[in-house]
Design an enzyme around this catalytic site. Structure first.
Site, PDB file in Angstrom:
ATOM      1  N   ARG A   1     -11.161  21.035  44.899  1.00  0.00           N
ATOM      2  CA  ARG A   1     -12.557  20.947  44.442  1.00  0.00           C
ATOM      3  C   ARG A   1     -13.506  20.554  45.567  1.00  0.00           C
ATOM      4  O   ARG A   1     -14.620  21.087  45.661  1.00  0.00           O
ATOM      5  CB  ARG A   1     -12.639  19.978  43.264  1.00  0.00           C
ATOM      6  CG  ARG A   1     -12.062  20.604  41.985  1.00  0.00           C
ATOM      7  CD  ARG A   1     -11.831  19.578  40.931  1.00  0.00           C
ATOM      8  NE  ARG A   1     -11.554  20.168  39.611  1.00  0.00           N
ATOM      9  CZ  ARG A   1     -11.122  19.470  38.585  1.00  0.00           C
ATOM     10  NH1 ARG A   1     -10.919  18.166  38.694  1.00  0.00           N
ATOM     11  NH2 ARG A   1     -10.906  20.057  37.416  1.00  0.00           N
TER      12      ARG A   1
ATOM     13  N   GLU B   1      -1.586  22.212  26.073  1.00  0.00           N
ATOM     14  CA  GLU B   1      -2.271  23.248  26.862  1.00  0.00           C
ATOM     15  C   GLU B   1      -1.317  24.377  27.284  1.00  0.00           C
ATOM     16  O   GLU B   1      -1.708  25.544  27.320  1.00  0.00           O
ATOM     17  CB  GLU B   1      -2.951  22.617  28.078  1.00  0.00           C
ATOM     18  CG  GLU B   1      -4.111  21.714  27.657  1.00  0.00           C
ATOM     19  CD  GLU B   1      -4.906  21.154  28.821  1.00  0.00           C
ATOM     20  OE1 GLU B   1      -5.982  20.604  28.549  1.00  0.00           O
ATOM     21  OE2 GLU B   1      -4.472  21.272  29.990  1.00  0.00           O
TER      22      GLU B   1
ATOM     23  N   TYR C   1     -11.122  23.576  24.688  1.00  0.00           N
ATOM     24  CA  TYR C   1     -11.866  22.394  25.121  1.00  0.00           C
ATOM     25  C   TYR C   1     -12.371  21.564  23.940  1.00  0.00           C
ATOM     26  O   TYR C   1     -13.351  20.831  24.088  1.00  0.00           O
ATOM     27  CB  TYR C   1     -13.038  22.812  26.010  1.00  0.00           C
ATOM     28  CG  TYR C   1     -12.652  23.055  27.464  1.00  0.00           C
ATOM     29  CD1 TYR C   1     -12.132  22.027  28.248  1.00  0.00           C
ATOM     30  CD2 TYR C   1     -12.827  24.296  28.059  1.00  0.00           C
ATOM     31  CE1 TYR C   1     -11.800  22.230  29.581  1.00  0.00           C
ATOM     32  CE2 TYR C   1     -12.492  24.506  29.399  1.00  0.00           C
ATOM     33  CZ  TYR C   1     -11.981  23.469  30.151  1.00  0.00           C
ATOM     34  OH  TYR C   1     -11.653  23.658  31.476  1.00  0.00           O
TER      35      TYR C   1
ATOM     36  N   ASN D   1     -15.886  24.171  38.997  1.00  0.00           N
ATOM     37  CA  ASN D   1     -15.025  23.372  39.883  1.00  0.00           C
ATOM     38  C   ASN D   1     -13.648  24.011  40.116  1.00  0.00           C
ATOM     39  O   ASN D   1     -12.669  23.332  40.397  1.00  0.00           O
ATOM     40  CB  ASN D   1     -14.924  21.924  39.388  1.00  0.00           C
ATOM     41  CG  ASN D   1     -14.335  21.818  37.996  1.00  0.00           C
ATOM     42  OD1 ASN D   1     -13.960  22.820  37.384  1.00  0.00           O
ATOM     43  ND2 ASN D   1     -14.229  20.607  37.490  1.00  0.00           N
TER      44      ASN D   1
ATOM     45  N   LYS E   1     -10.256  28.901  37.276  1.00  0.00           N
ATOM     46  CA  LYS E   1     -11.411  29.205  36.417  1.00  0.00           C
ATOM     47  C   LYS E   1     -12.134  30.474  36.896  1.00  0.00           C
ATOM     48  O   LYS E   1     -11.855  30.979  37.998  1.00  0.00           O
ATOM     49  CB  LYS E   1     -12.352  27.998  36.419  1.00  0.00           C
ATOM     50  CG  LYS E   1     -11.702  26.731  35.835  1.00  0.00           C
ATOM     51  CD  LYS E   1     -12.715  25.614  35.725  1.00  0.00           C
ATOM     52  CE  LYS E   1     -12.065  24.367  35.145  1.00  0.00           C
ATOM     53  NZ  LYS E   1     -13.069  23.311  34.873  1.00  0.00           N
TER      54      LYS E   1
ATOM     55  N   HIS F   1      -8.630  23.806  36.625  1.00  0.00           N
ATOM     56  CA  HIS F   1      -8.410  22.809  35.580  1.00  0.00           C
ATOM     57  C   HIS F   1      -6.958  22.385  35.661  1.00  0.00           C
ATOM     58  O   HIS F   1      -6.092  23.191  36.009  1.00  0.00           O
ATOM     59  CB  HIS F   1      -8.676  23.433  34.195  1.00  0.00           C
ATOM     60  CG  HIS F   1      -8.166  22.580  33.070  1.00  0.00           C
ATOM     61  ND1 HIS F   1      -8.876  21.522  32.551  1.00  0.00           N
ATOM     62  CD2 HIS F   1      -6.980  22.606  32.393  1.00  0.00           C
ATOM     63  CE1 HIS F   1      -8.147  20.943  31.604  1.00  0.00           C
ATOM     64  NE2 HIS F   1      -6.998  21.582  31.479  1.00  0.00           N
TER      65      HIS F   1
ATOM     66  N   PHE G   1     -22.252  18.936  27.680  1.00  0.00           N
ATOM     67  CA  PHE G   1     -21.958  20.110  28.506  1.00  0.00           C
ATOM     68  C   PHE G   1     -21.052  21.123  27.806  1.00  0.00           C
ATOM     69  O   PHE G   1     -20.649  22.115  28.409  1.00  0.00           O
ATOM     70  CB  PHE G   1     -21.344  19.683  29.852  1.00  0.00           C
ATOM     71  CG  PHE G   1     -20.103  18.837  29.751  1.00  0.00           C
ATOM     72  CD1 PHE G   1     -18.851  19.409  29.546  1.00  0.00           C
ATOM     73  CD2 PHE G   1     -20.179  17.449  29.868  1.00  0.00           C
ATOM     74  CE1 PHE G   1     -17.709  18.633  29.461  1.00  0.00           C
ATOM     75  CE2 PHE G   1     -19.029  16.660  29.780  1.00  0.00           C
ATOM     76  CZ  PHE G   1     -17.800  17.262  29.575  1.00  0.00           C
TER      77      PHE G   1
ATOM     78  N   ARG H   1      -3.239  16.905  39.931  1.00  0.00           N
ATOM     79  CA  ARG H   1      -4.560  16.264  39.849  1.00  0.00           C
ATOM     80  C   ARG H   1      -5.009  15.762  41.227  1.00  0.00           C
ATOM     81  O   ARG H   1      -6.189  15.832  41.569  1.00  0.00           O
ATOM     82  CB  ARG H   1      -4.547  15.152  38.803  1.00  0.00           C
ATOM     83  CG  ARG H   1      -4.406  15.745  37.396  1.00  0.00           C
ATOM     84  CD  ARG H   1      -4.380  14.708  36.318  1.00  0.00           C
ATOM     85  NE  ARG H   1      -5.669  14.057  36.136  1.00  0.00           N
ATOM     86  CZ  ARG H   1      -6.713  14.601  35.518  1.00  0.00           C
ATOM     87  NH1 ARG H   1      -6.634  15.835  35.028  1.00  0.00           N
ATOM     88  NH2 ARG H   1      -7.837  13.941  35.389  1.00  0.00           N
TER      89      ARG H   1
ATOM     90  N   THR I   1     -13.152  15.606  39.168  1.00  0.00           N
ATOM     91  CA  THR I   1     -13.921  16.618  38.435  1.00  0.00           C
ATOM     92  C   THR I   1     -15.230  16.921  39.159  1.00  0.00           C
ATOM     93  O   THR I   1     -15.599  18.078  39.350  1.00  0.00           O
ATOM     94  CB  THR I   1     -14.233  16.113  37.001  1.00  0.00           C
ATOM     95  OG1 THR I   1     -13.001  15.775  36.368  1.00  0.00           O
ATOM     96  CG2 THR I   1     -14.971  17.154  36.183  1.00  0.00           C
TER      97      THR I   1
HETATM   98  P1  CMP Z   1     -12.073  20.299  33.479  1.00  0.00           P
HETATM   99  O1  CMP Z   1     -11.082  19.497  34.242  1.00  0.00           O
HETATM  100  O2  CMP Z   1     -11.705  21.703  33.142  1.00  0.00           O
HETATM  101  O3  CMP Z   1     -12.428  19.525  32.119  1.00  0.00           O
HETATM  102  C1  CMP Z   1     -13.678  19.677  31.458  1.00  0.00           C
HETATM  103  C2  CMP Z   1     -14.670  20.459  32.252  1.00  0.00           C
HETATM  104  O4  CMP Z   1     -16.008  20.314  31.857  1.00  0.00           O
HETATM  105  C3  CMP Z   1     -14.649  19.979  33.697  1.00  0.00           C
HETATM  106  O5  CMP Z   1     -13.439  20.352  34.320  1.00  0.00           O
HETATM  107  C4  CMP Z   1     -15.912  20.641  34.225  1.00  0.00           C
HETATM  108  O6  CMP Z   1     -15.698  22.004  34.581  1.00  0.00           O
HETATM  109  C5  CMP Z   1     -16.825  20.630  32.997  1.00  0.00           C
HETATM  110  N1  CMP Z   1     -17.934  19.683  33.099  1.00  0.00           N
HETATM  111  C6  CMP Z   1     -19.225  20.038  33.159  1.00  0.00           C
HETATM  112  N2  CMP Z   1     -20.010  18.950  33.209  1.00  0.00           N
HETATM  113  C7  CMP Z   1     -19.208  17.879  33.182  1.00  0.00           C
HETATM  114  C8  CMP Z   1     -19.447  16.479  33.221  1.00  0.00           C
HETATM  115  N3  CMP Z   1     -20.677  15.962  33.281  1.00  0.00           N
HETATM  116  N4  CMP Z   1     -18.367  15.658  33.174  1.00  0.00           N
HETATM  117  C9  CMP Z   1     -17.113  16.168  33.099  1.00  0.00           C
HETATM  118  N5  CMP Z   1     -16.841  17.501  33.051  1.00  0.00           N
HETATM  119  C10 CMP Z   1     -17.882  18.349  33.107  1.00  0.00           C
END
Ligand code: CMP
Length: 139
Positions: A102, A126, A49, A112, A9, A115, A57, A85, A91
């Protein structure tokens, strides 16, 4: 052999973590079979997304994902969706296991660093979002 999509990211790219992330993949027998650096438009990020479009968010996430270049990669290996993962960690970096990307580098739940696709179905969609058949280095 399984494939998944990984993205470094904007925070990972701007903080100089591309090499660190790739090193962890390669050290864990994950093969990178395609890679590029792109700067998404807001429209691109909203499409990528789309599953999160009702989440509170969503606007912040799509702003963040368009704030700088990102590095999407196709990873290949045995059980690579799950393996990636595990290497990324949860996350929410505060809940991520020690030694995960992370836990080691994320600065908040949004920024974070990486992805990773969460299922076979998501991986196929994807991968197709970022790469065409000529970029997949099929052998
Ligand atoms: P990612 O795995 O890319 O999938 C969705 C993204 O939303 C997640 O990583 C985070 O970067 C972002 N995000 C921000 N806030 C939240 C939240 N409260 N819960 C989950 N994902 C979040």
């Amino acid at each position: 052999m399984e494939r998944t999509l990984s993205i470094i990211k904007p925070d990972g790219v701007s903080r100089g973590l591309i090499g660190e992330v790739i090193k962890r993949f390669e050290a864990n027998d994950i093969k990178i079979i395609a890679m590029k650096m792109v700067h998404l438009t807001l429209d691109d990020a909203r499409k990528f997304y789309a599953v999160h479009k009702e989440r509170p968010f969503f606007a912040s996430l799509t702003d963040f994902m368009t704030s700088g270049p990102i590095v999407p990669m196709i990873l290949e290996g045995e059980n690579v969706i799950e393996k990636n993962r595990t290497l990324m960690g949860a996350t929410n970096y505060k809940e991520a296991a020690e030694g995960t990307i992370r836990r080691d580098f994320a600065t908040d739940i949004e920024k974070n660093v990486v992805h990773g696709s969460d299922s076979h179905e998501t991986a196929a969609v994807e991968i197709g979002f970022f790469f065409n058949q000529f970029e997949m280095n099929e052998r």
